[in-house]
Design a protein around this motif. Structure first.
Motif, PDB file in Angstrom:
ATOM      1  N   PRO A   1      -2.790  14.555 -10.674  1.00  0.00           N
ATOM      2  CA  PRO A   1      -3.493  14.822  -9.405  1.00  0.00           C
ATOM      3  C   PRO A   1      -3.779  13.553  -8.593  1.00  0.00           C
ATOM      4  CG  PRO A   1      -4.563  15.983 -11.223  1.00  0.00           C
ATOM      5  CD  PRO A   1      -3.540  15.079 -11.827  1.00  0.00           C
ATOM      6  N   ILE A   2      -3.909  12.436  -9.260  1.00  0.00           N
ATOM      7  CA  ILE A   2      -4.153  11.180  -8.540  1.00  0.00           C
ATOM      8  C   ILE A   2      -2.889  10.737  -7.823  1.00  0.00           C
ATOM      9  CG2 ILE A   2      -4.713   8.719  -8.776  1.00  0.00           C
ATOM     10  CD1 ILE A   2      -6.447   9.530 -11.229  1.00  0.00           C
ATOM     11  N   VAL A   3      -1.760  10.710  -8.539  1.00  0.00           N
ATOM     12  CA  VAL A   3      -0.528  10.175  -7.944  1.00  0.00           C
ATOM     13  C   VAL A   3       0.206  11.166  -7.042  1.00  0.00           C
ATOM     14  CG1 VAL A   3      -0.214   8.418  -9.724  1.00  0.00           C
ATOM     15  CG2 VAL A   3       0.874  10.648  -9.998  1.00  0.00           C
ATOM     16  N   THR A   4      -0.264  12.400  -7.001  1.00  0.00           N
ATOM     17  CA  THR A   4       0.351  13.362  -6.089  1.00  0.00           C
ATOM     18  C   THR A   4      -0.566  13.722  -4.921  1.00  0.00           C
ATOM     19  OG1 THR A   4      -0.399  15.241  -7.427  1.00  0.00           O
ATOM     20  CG2 THR A   4       1.835  14.395  -7.861  1.00  0.00           C
ATOM     21  N   ALA A   5      -1.701  13.066  -4.814  1.00  0.00           N
ATOM     22  CA  ALA A   5      -2.646  13.351  -3.724  1.00  0.00           C
ATOM     23  C   ALA A   5      -2.059  12.891  -2.396  1.00  0.00           C
ATOM     24  CB  ALA A   5      -3.977  12.657  -3.990  1.00  0.00           C
ATOM     25  N   ASP A   6      -1.854  13.821  -1.490  1.00  0.00           N
ATOM     26  CA  ASP A   6      -1.260  13.508  -0.189  1.00  0.00           C
ATOM     27  C   ASP A   6      -2.165  12.669   0.701  1.00  0.00           C
ATOM     28  OD1 ASP A   6       1.046  14.905  -0.793  1.00  0.00           O
ATOM     29  OD2 ASP A   6       0.410  16.735   0.221  1.00  0.00           O
ATOM     30  N   ASP A   7      -3.461  12.668   0.419  1.00  0.00           N
ATOM     31  CA  ASP A   7      -4.394  11.960   1.289  1.00  0.00           C
ATOM     32  C   ASP A   7      -4.714  10.542   0.808  1.00  0.00           C
ATOM     33  OD1 ASP A   7      -5.733  12.979  -0.939  1.00  0.00           O
ATOM     34  OD2 ASP A   7      -7.629  13.177   0.132  1.00  0.00           O
ATOM     35  N   LEU A   8      -4.029  10.072  -0.226  1.00  0.00           N
ATOM     36  CA  LEU A   8      -4.295   8.731  -0.767  1.00  0.00           C
ATOM     37  C   LEU A   8      -3.112   7.793  -0.555  1.00  0.00           C
ATOM     38  CD1 LEU A   8      -5.895   9.560  -4.241  1.00  0.00           C
ATOM     39  CD2 LEU A   8      -7.081   9.020  -2.100  1.00  0.00           C
ATOM     40  N   TRP A   9      -3.415   6.577  -0.123  1.00  0.00           N
ATOM     41  CA  TRP A   9      -2.419   5.508  -0.117  1.00  0.00           C
ATOM     42  C   TRP A   9      -2.283   5.000  -1.551  1.00  0.00           C
ATOM     43  CZ3 TRP A   9       0.522   4.085   3.950  1.00  0.00           C
ATOM     44  CH2 TRP A   9       0.121   4.489   5.219  1.00  0.00           C
TER      45      TRP A   9
ATOM     46  N   ARG B   1       0.806  -1.222   0.000  1.00  0.00           N
ATOM     47  CA  ARG B   1       0.000   0.000   0.000  1.00  0.00           C
ATOM     48  C   ARG B   1       0.838   1.269   0.000  1.00  0.00           C
ATOM     49  NH1 ARG B   1      -4.101   0.717   4.346  1.00  0.00           N
ATOM     50  NH2 ARG B   1      -4.946   2.177   2.841  1.00  0.00           N
ATOM     51  N   LEU B   2       2.183   1.139  -0.073  1.00  0.00           N
ATOM     52  CA  LEU B   2       3.059   2.307   0.023  1.00  0.00           C
ATOM     53  C   LEU B   2       3.360   2.943  -1.332  1.00  0.00           C
ATOM     54  CD1 LEU B   2       5.569   1.004   2.693  1.00  0.00           C
ATOM     55  CD2 LEU B   2       3.636   2.571   3.009  1.00  0.00           C
ATOM     56  N   TYR B   3       3.499   2.130  -2.358  1.00  0.00           N
ATOM     57  CA  TYR B   3       3.792   2.645  -3.685  1.00  0.00           C
ATOM     58  C   TYR B   3       3.330   1.626  -4.713  1.00  0.00           C
ATOM     59  CZ  TYR B   3       7.747  -0.533  -4.210  1.00  0.00           C
ATOM     60  OH  TYR B   3       8.523  -1.655  -4.321  1.00  0.00           O
ATOM     61  N   PHE B   4       3.194   2.075  -5.958  1.00  0.00           N
ATOM     62  CA  PHE B   4       2.908   1.150  -7.047  1.00  0.00           C
ATOM     63  C   PHE B   4       3.812   1.450  -8.224  1.00  0.00           C
ATOM     64  CE2 PHE B   4      -0.026   4.620  -8.048  1.00  0.00           C
ATOM     65  CZ  PHE B   4       0.103   4.748  -9.429  1.00  0.00           C
ATOM     66  N   VAL B   5       3.964   0.439  -9.063  1.00  0.00           N
ATOM     67  CA  VAL B   5       4.788   0.522 -10.269  1.00  0.00           C
ATOM     68  C   VAL B   5       3.944   0.055 -11.439  1.00  0.00           C
ATOM     69  CG1 VAL B   5       6.776  -0.508 -11.468  1.00  0.00           C
ATOM     70  CG2 VAL B   5       6.964   0.120  -9.050  1.00  0.00           C
ATOM     71  N   VAL B   6       4.080   0.736 -12.566  1.00  0.00           N
ATOM     72  CA  VAL B   6       3.450   0.311 -13.818  1.00  0.00           C
ATOM     73  C   VAL B   6       4.550   0.154 -14.851  1.00  0.00           C
ATOM     74  CG1 VAL B   6       1.846   0.924 -15.661  1.00  0.00           C
ATOM     75  CG2 VAL B   6       1.314   1.540 -13.298  1.00  0.00           C
ATOM     76  N   LEU B   7       4.534  -0.982 -15.551  1.00  0.00           N
ATOM     77  CA  LEU B   7       5.454  -1.233 -16.663  1.00  0.00           C
ATOM     78  C   LEU B   7       4.630  -1.496 -17.909  1.00  0.00           C
ATOM     79  CD1 LEU B   7       7.915  -3.768 -14.974  1.00  0.00           C
ATOM     80  CD2 LEU B   7       8.197  -1.284 -15.176  1.00  0.00           C
TER      81      LEU B   7
ATOM     82  N   SER C   1       4.852   5.393  -8.349  1.00  0.00           N
ATOM     83  CA  SER C   1       4.045   6.402  -7.663  1.00  0.00           C
ATOM     84  C   SER C   1       4.847   7.201  -6.650  1.00  0.00           C
ATOM     85  CB  SER C   1       2.845   5.760  -6.981  1.00  0.00           C
ATOM     86  OG  SER C   1       3.263   4.876  -5.959  1.00  0.00           O
ATOM     87  N   ASP C   2       5.915   6.623  -6.131  1.00  0.00           N
ATOM     88  CA  ASP C   2       6.760   7.339  -5.178  1.00  0.00           C
ATOM     89  C   ASP C   2       8.209   6.924  -5.396  1.00  0.00           C
ATOM     90  OD1 ASP C   2       8.092   8.524  -3.094  1.00  0.00           O
ATOM     91  OD2 ASP C   2       6.618   7.974  -1.577  1.00  0.00           O
ATOM     92  N   ALA C   3       8.937   7.768  -6.090  1.00  0.00           N
ATOM     93  CA  ALA C   3      10.325   7.462  -6.443  1.00  0.00           C
ATOM     94  C   ALA C   3      11.281   7.576  -5.271  1.00  0.00           C
ATOM     95  CB  ALA C   3      10.778   8.375  -7.587  1.00  0.00           C
TER      96      ALA C   3
ATOM     97  N   ASP D   1      -2.751   2.070  -2.818  1.00  0.00           N
ATOM     98  CA  ASP D   1      -3.862   1.232  -3.259  1.00  0.00           C
ATOM     99  C   ASP D   1      -5.077   2.068  -3.646  1.00  0.00           C
ATOM    100  OD1 ASP D   1      -4.193   1.825  -0.494  1.00  0.00           O
ATOM    101  OD2 ASP D   1      -5.553   0.123  -0.257  1.00  0.00           O
ATOM    102  N   GLU D   2      -5.268   3.194  -2.973  1.00  0.00           N
ATOM    103  CA  GLU D   2      -6.376   4.086  -3.315  1.00  0.00           C
ATOM    104  C   GLU D   2      -6.111   4.798  -4.643  1.00  0.00           C
ATOM    105  OE1 GLU D   2      -7.903   5.317   1.116  1.00  0.00           O
ATOM    106  OE2 GLU D   2      -5.981   6.138   0.436  1.00  0.00           O
ATOM    107  N   MET D   3      -4.840   5.109  -4.911  1.00  0.00           N
ATOM    108  CA  MET D   3      -4.478   5.690  -6.202  1.00  0.00           C
ATOM    109  C   MET D   3      -4.766   4.698  -7.322  1.00  0.00           C
ATOM    110  SD  MET D   3      -0.818   7.438  -5.344  1.00  0.00           S
ATOM    111  CE  MET D   3      -0.624   8.566  -3.985  1.00  0.00           C
ATOM    112  N   VAL D   4      -4.342   3.449  -7.105  1.00  0.00           N
ATOM    113  CA  VAL D   4      -4.583   2.402  -8.102  1.00  0.00           C
ATOM    114  C   VAL D   4      -6.083   2.237  -8.329  1.00  0.00           C
ATOM    115  CG1 VAL D   4      -4.418  -0.097  -8.523  1.00  0.00           C
ATOM    116  CG2 VAL D   4      -2.413   1.179  -7.727  1.00  0.00           C
ATOM    117  N   GLN D   5      -6.863   2.252  -7.265  1.00  0.00           N
ATOM    118  CA  GLN D   5      -8.314   2.127  -7.392  1.00  0.00           C
ATOM    119  C   GLN D   5      -8.891   3.255  -8.248  1.00  0.00           C
ATOM    120  OE1 GLN D   5     -10.240  -0.391  -6.502  1.00  0.00           O
ATOM    121  NE2 GLN D   5     -12.038   0.616  -7.330  1.00  0.00           N
TER     122      GLN D   5
END
Length: 166
Positions: free
Chosen positions: A134-142, A61-67, A80-82, A144-148
């Protein structure tokens, strides 16, 4: 008490859009930590038409990766978080794909990290960088919530929930 089913905190999935609908396949119950395995899961460049499938990994739930394959078969990557360099997969993605990490300026006041890599990775699916940012920089989202939110926006949220619900 009833509610939404609990999804895994970590997972790796392959997402494709053969013909008319989305298809989400679970690759690993936990987050994949072997980058070459995840790259192979993409398949051969151009084999499945355009836009190509992508691999999405959610780690704790801390970060996600897309390839995803891009033009000429190169692999496009988004994290999502480099700043999550203490995590094996995050460090490998940042290193392999040359994602710049400015650790001195990485955090804002609440110590949130920032996304790195190709923010246009979903542009061919209808989610350009301007709408993804705006989704991947939202401070209030984990993560998994970004992925959702991404899955809802692109239209594969139901398939994702089915694939990652234990």
């Amino acid at each position: 008490m009833t509610g939404a089913p609990e999804i895994r905190a970590s997972y790796a999935v392959r997402v494709s859009r053969p013909e008319a609908g989305w298809r989400v396949e679970l690759l690993a119950d936990d987050a994949g930590d072997e980058l070459p395995v995840l790259e192979r899961a993409l398949g051969d460049p151009g084999a499945e038409g355009w836009p190509p499938p992508f691999v999405l990994v959610l780690d704790s739930r801390l970060y996600f990766v897309v390839l995803r394959h891009g033009p000429g078969g190169m692999v496009r990557a988004l994290i999502s978080d480099a700043t999550m360099l203490e995590w094996v997969l995050a460090a490998e993605v940042v290193e392999r794909y040359g994602i710049g990490v400015d650790t001195d300026g990485a955090f804002d006041d609440d110590e949130s990290g920032w996304p790195g890599g190709d923010l246009d990775v979903f542009a061919d699916d209808g989610l350009p960088a301007a709408e993804l940012r705006p989704i991947v920089t939202a401070d209030d989202l984990w993560a998994d919530e970004m992925v959702q939110r991404i899955a809802e926006r692109l239209g594969f949220a139901d398939q994702l929930a089915t694939a990652v619900t234990p």
